[in-house]
Write an enzyme that holds these catalytic residues in place. Structure first.
Site, short mmCIF file in Angstrom:
data_model
loop_
_atom_site.label_atom_id
_atom_site.label_comp_id
_atom_site.label_asym_id
_atom_site.label_seq_id
_atom_site.Cartn_x
_atom_site.Cartn_y
_atom_site.Cartn_z
N GLY A 164 17.81 26.01 4.93
CA GLY A 164 18.32 27.26 5.70
C GLY A 164 18.71 26.87 6.67
CD GLU B 264 5.32 1.76 9.55
OE1 GLU B 264 4.93 3.07 9.17
OE2 GLU B 264 4.40 1.10 9.77
CB ALA C 95 16.39 6.02 13.06
CG ASP D 210 -2.04 -1.02 1.07
OD1 ASP D 210 -2.19 -1.33 -0.06
OD2 ASP D 210 -2.55 -1.15 2.28
CB SER E 90 19.56 9.25 14.44
OG SER E 90 19.83 7.85 13.66
CD GLU F 121 15.12 0.04 8.45
OE1 GLU F 121 14.17 -0.32 9.24
OE2 GLU F 121 16.20 0.63 8.38
#
Length: 299
Positions: A245, A163, A222, A146, A238, A179
């Site tokens: 900017g 995800e 992440a 999806d 992460s 991911e």
């Protein structure tokens, strides 16, 4: 080069509006079937679409669908094919497990198939369908279908985790771990990792035209964000959202805007844990271990 393909088209039975077109790679007349078609809510026929030049603007929904197929088939890379005006050509569709229908026809469809042993499911209401319902790319893993739109370009060796998200006219050029989010227009190079929850600014919101790309062997950590392009062998820490900017302190102590570093290679962007100052330091890219080759052998 002229492109000529045979497609199977679904259209609304009342208005004649094109709902979708599927173009088999074999370029043969292969028909589809679904409950919405059997109920007479939609119609089906074969259509031949010819594109004289992919540099010209798409002229119809059928033309637009062929261009999206070509991208997902990896026949063209993102931005190698003109998609100007594509939103105005495509119809907003309720994508169901009984076939595509116009949103106002969902209730009629539910009534028409009430005697069938299925529970009607609507996966989305959108102008773009799921890619895998039309094109299954080679050597690719997708955790949640999806989250990948038709028109996404996924090179062999790409892994899209559950995800991960990839929009149309965007995607990967080589083995990549995704991911996070690859927005419309974004291109990601070979052996690059988009960490969980990470996001890359696209070209849709606000009508932006700045195309953001990531080169090879990059790591977007992440929950990080990226609003500039990266060259090769770069790392974004992460949680750091790097916009054009953002003020960045360089190794020589000078302060520059991140836009001035767009496209450069061998940079590690991080935030000082005590001062909060965003810094850029030189790196050879070996600070992270790179992709696990076993994970991206998707034969």
């Amino acid at each position: 080069m002229t492109i000529k393909r045979i497609g199977h088209r679904y259209s609304d039975a009342k208005t004649g509006a094109t709902l979708d077109v599927w173009f088999p790679r074999s370029n043969k007349e292969i028909a589809r079937n679904c409950l919405a078609l059997q109920a007479g809510i939609i119609k089906a026929d074969f259509v031949t679409v010819e594109i004289d030049s992919v540099d010209s603007v798409p002229e119809s929904a059928e033309d637009a669908y062929l261009r999206l197929h070509l991208l997902s088939e990896c026949a063209y890379k993102p931005h190698e094919i003109n998609l100007d005006g594509v939103f105005g050509l495509l119809t907003n569709v309720a994508w169901t497990n009984a076939g595509p229908v116009l949103p106002p026809e969902v209730e009629s469809l539910r009534e028409a198939i009430a005697d069938q042993p299925i529970q009607l499911t609507i996966t989305s209401i959108d102008k773009f369908p799921r890619m895998v319902d039309y094109v299954v790319p080679e050597g690719v893993r997708i955790g949640d279908a999806d989250r990948v739109r038709l028109g996404a370009h996924l090179a062999p060796g790409t892994t899209i985790m559950h995800e991960g998200f990839v929009n149309f006219n965007a995607g990967t050029l080589g083995q990549s771990m995704v991911e996070g989010r690859i927005s419309a227009g974004v291109v990601v190079g070979d052996h690059t990792d988009i960490g969980g929850g990470a996001s890359i600014m696209g070209t849709l919101s606000g009508g932006g035209k700045q195309v953001i790309s990531m080169g090879q062997r990059n790591l977007l950590g992440a929950n990080a964000g990226l609003g500039i392009s990266l060259g090769d062998d770069c790392i974004v820490e992460s949680g750091l959202y790097l916009t054009a900017g953002t003020k960045v302190k360089m190794p020589d102590g000078s302060i520059v805007s991140a836009r001035d570093l767009s496209g450069q290679s061998k940079l590690l962007f991080r935030r000082h844990s005590q001062t909060g100052q965003v810094q850029a330091i030189m790196t050879d890219g070996t600070v992270w271990s790179g992709l696990n080759s076993v994970l991206h052998s998707n034969d």
